[in-house]
Structure formats: structure tokens, C-alpha cells
Design an enzyme around this catalytic site. Structure first.
Site, short mmCIF file in Angstrom:
data_model
loop_
_atom_site.label_atom_id
_atom_site.label_comp_id
_atom_site.label_asym_id
_atom_site.label_seq_id
_atom_site.Cartn_x
_atom_site.Cartn_y
_atom_site.Cartn_z
N GLU A 17 33.37 -36.80 -11.53
CA GLU A 17 32.17 -36.03 -11.15
C GLU A 17 32.55 -35.02 -10.06
O GLU A 17 33.31 -35.35 -9.15
CB GLU A 17 31.09 -36.96 -10.58
CG GLU A 17 29.82 -36.18 -10.18
CD GLU A 17 28.82 -37.00 -9.38
OE1 GLU A 17 28.02 -37.71 -10.00
OE2 GLU A 17 28.84 -36.91 -8.13
N THR A 48 27.14 -32.11 -10.86
CA THR A 48 25.82 -32.48 -10.34
C THR A 48 24.88 -31.27 -10.31
O THR A 48 25.32 -30.12 -10.41
CB THR A 48 25.90 -33.09 -8.92
OG1 THR A 48 26.37 -32.09 -8.02
CG2 THR A 48 26.81 -34.29 -8.89
N HIS A 77 24.62 -32.16 -15.29
CA HIS A 77 23.47 -32.98 -14.87
C HIS A 77 22.24 -32.07 -14.87
O HIS A 77 22.33 -30.88 -14.61
CB HIS A 77 23.67 -33.50 -13.45
CG HIS A 77 24.83 -34.43 -13.28
ND1 HIS A 77 24.92 -35.31 -12.22
CD2 HIS A 77 25.97 -34.61 -14.01
CE1 HIS A 77 26.05 -35.99 -12.32
NE2 HIS A 77 26.71 -35.58 -13.39
N GLY A 108 15.93 -37.33 -10.61
CA GLY A 108 16.14 -36.67 -9.31
C GLY A 108 15.39 -37.43 -8.24
O GLY A 108 14.50 -38.23 -8.53
N TYR A 143 21.73 -48.49 -12.59
CA TYR A 143 21.88 -49.00 -11.23
C TYR A 143 22.23 -50.49 -11.23
O TYR A 143 21.33 -51.34 -11.30
CB TYR A 143 20.57 -48.75 -10.46
CG TYR A 143 20.26 -47.27 -10.45
CD1 TYR A 143 20.70 -46.46 -9.42
CD2 TYR A 143 19.61 -46.66 -11.53
CE1 TYR A 143 20.49 -45.09 -9.45
CE2 TYR A 143 19.38 -45.30 -11.57
CZ TYR A 143 19.83 -44.52 -10.52
OH TYR A 143 19.63 -43.16 -10.55
#
Ligand code: FAD
Length: 285
Positions: A17, A48, A77, A108, A143
Site C-alpha cells: 500500500e 489510498t 481506494h 471512510g 477488521y
């Protein structure tokens, strides 16, 4: 190229990333970093969007450059909580013009005291919208230690399933420092019928403040072993960087040995650290 096709040979993917430069710096200031990172031959590089005061337009330009000039697959993204449908559609049109085929669809972060726009509430709605527009392969975020706003771990997984059902074809995880949290999360996903590839997000520590800020934002827990390393070397930046690289390599070796689909390295635009980790694990992939 569809990133899903890359998982078919059962090897662990290693991807990176990057983030666009701050608004005050020219876009060209990141080209050296991109060149070095692409030279390491990652499976793909993701870029990002709108985080940390950067211009969203640069996400498109950078993801396009990675794909068209450096010939490495890219993921742009895109966030939705502060956007209207028309704004998202404009961004998607620009992605298409730049030959970008893969997007990471995100809600976001909600800015405190701001009035979010109401076209999208969750990433699953954005995912559905992008699917309806057509022409993209869509990834989603997940997550292992539960999203900080989620009611509990069960509802977070139920919500993640909605995102996958809406069209997320693979998932990229938030950073974590204890692999067991990732393995437990992966099991919960499989039990819930989430069967898409899940990539493990790894962020090497290079300085203590940066990690403390990230951890306070995303709520990741820090194992005692990790805290000992940070405390021991916090006033010796070179030693801390070496220890951080060693810790990340140790996490990666264990993840690869456990057959994880992919490792997504949060490079923090630091090619030196990415190279050290890539060189340590490339023969294991
Ligand atoms: P969602 O999937 O919408 O989830 C957000 C919360 O809503 C969760 O608590 C979830 O349980 C809950 N929820 C979801 N659906 C429902 C529903 N139907 N009903 C009730 N509750 C629901 N941020 C940026 O600004 N730019 C970036 O480039 C960026 N890149 C990221 C990359 C990765 C790999 C990750 C892990 C995060 C990234 N983020 C980025 C941060 C992300 O935007 C935040 O974590 C955000 O708070 C949640 O985004 P999400 O897409 O996971 O949201």
C-alpha cells in the site's frame, strides 16, 4: 488484470500500500518511491484515497501510473461517506480513463462534528453502487480485532458478510500484531459463510509515535512481546527499525506457513523497509 485470478495457484500474494503525497508536495515527489516498490515485483500496489489531507485526484493518477508506466497491477481506494453518488461516479469514470480495473471500496472515517453526505452509509452500499456501474473488480476492508464502531464482533461479521454479498471479491485486513487474532478472525469469517480470500495487513514499526497513532486510530492491540521491542529501542531509531523489520518478517513467515491468501504490506512509502521484508520472504511465497 483481475486480482482474483492471482490467488488461483495457491501461493501467498505479497502486495503493497502507498499513499499520495500531501497537497503541498507535487505528485512527482512520490514517483521515486513507486519505481523502487514496483521494482520488487509485488502482486499489486494499492493507493489510498483522501486520507491525511491528500487530494483524491492523485489516487487516480498514481494508481494509473503504477499500472500503465510501471506495469504492475494497481488498486485505487475509494471512500464514500463524504461523497455523493455523482462524485463517486466521476471518480470511477476517471479510474476507467486511466485503465484502473480494481478498486478498494471503503466507507471512510466519519469526521467528528461534520455532516456526512447521505448517499452512502456503509461500504456495502458503495460496493453495490460500483457493481451496478460495472467494469471493476471490488475489494473490501476487514477488521480482525473488530471495527472500532461495531456493536460487537458478531454484528461486525454479519455486516462484513453484507459487503461480500454486495460484491466484494476479496478482503484486505486492518493491521494487527498478533497473528492469532487474524487466524481466529478468518475462522469466524468462514463459519459465517464468508469464503473470499482474506489478505493480512502488516505494518512494520519504524517509529514508536507512528505506531501509537495508528493503533489509537484503529484499536489494534499490542502484544507484550511487541511492546517490549518498542520500549527497549525507542531512543535508538536504527535499532528500532531493525527490530520492527524482524518482527514483521516473523509475522509474515508464520502467515505464509499457515497458507494465508495474501500479505498486504503497509509500506508507509518506505521502500527500504519494504525491500528488506520482501527479500526475507520472497523465496517462501
Ligand atoms: P464499513 O464496511 O461500512 O464498516 C464501518 C462500520 O459500520 C463497521 O463498524 C461495520 O460493522 C458497520 N456496518 C457496516 N454495514 C452495516 C450495516 N448494514 N448496518 C449497520 N452497521 C454496519 N480510509 C480512508 O479514508 N482512505 C483509505 O484509502 C483507506 N484505506 C483503508 C484500507 C484498509 C485495508 C483498511 C482496513 C482501512 C482503510 N481506511 C481508509 C479506513 C476505513 O475507511 C475506516 O476504517 C472506516 O471507518 C470503515 O471503512 P469500511 O469500508 O470498513 O466501512
Amino acid at each position: 488484470m483481475n486480482i482474483l485470478d492471482m490467488y488461483k495457484n495457491d501461493k501467498t500474494l505479497l502486495s503493497f500500500e502507498v499513499f499520495p503525497p500531501k497537497k503541498t508536495s507535487p505528485i512527482e515527489s512520490v514517483y521515486g518511491v513507486l519505481e523502487e516498490l514496483c521494482d520488487m515485483n509485488p502482486a499489486y500496489v494499492s493507493v489510498t484515497y483522501g486520507a491525511g489531507g491528500t487530494a483524491s485526484d492523485n489516487t487516480c493518477a498514481i494508481a494509473g501510473k503504477i499500472k500503465n508506466d510501471y506495469k504492475v497491477e494497481s488498486i485505487a481506494h475509494i471512500t464514500c461517506v463524504n461523497s455523493t453518488k455523482a462524485e463517486v461516479k466521476n471518480a470511477l469514470d476517471s479510474f476507467k480513463e486511466n485503465n484502473i480495473e480494481n478498486v478498494l471500496a471503503l466507507r471512510g472515517d466519519i469526521v467528528p462534528d461534520s455532516e456526512p453526505k447521505t448517499d452512502f452509509r456503509y461500504a456495502s452500499e458503495l460496493t453495490q453502487f460500483i457493481k451496478d456501474v460495472g467494469g471493476f473488480h471490488i475489494a473490501g476492508a476487514c477488521y480482525p480485532e473488530v471495527h472500532p464502531e461495531a456493536k460487537d464482533d458478531v454484528s461486525d461479521i454479519i455486516n462484513l458478510k453484507k459487503k461480500v454479498d454486495a460484491g466484494a471479491e476479496f478482503l484486505i485486513s486492518q493491521l494487527f500484531y498478533d497473528n492469532k487474532t487474524f487466524y481466529d478472525f478468518e475462522k469466524r469469517c468462514r463459519l459465517a459463510g464468508i469464503n473470499v480470500p482474506i489478505e493480512a495487513g502488516i505494518m512494520p514499526v519504524i517509529n514508536k509515535k507512528q505506531i501509537q497513532r495508528m493503533v489509537s486510530l484503529c484499536g489494534a492491540s499490542l502484544p507484550a512481546k511487541f511492546v517490549r521491542v518498542m520500549n527497549r529501542y525507542e531512543s535508538n531509531p536504527e535499532a528500532l527499525r531493525e527490530a520492527g523489520i524482524a518482527y514483521a518478517v516473523d509475522q509474515c513467515v508464520d502467515l505464509i506457513a499457515n497458507g494465508v491468501s495474501g500479505i498486504h504490506l503497509y509500506t508507509m512509502n518506505n521502500p527500504y523497509v519494504a525491500r528488506r521484508i520482501t527479500e526475507s520472504v520472497s523465496k517462501l511465497l
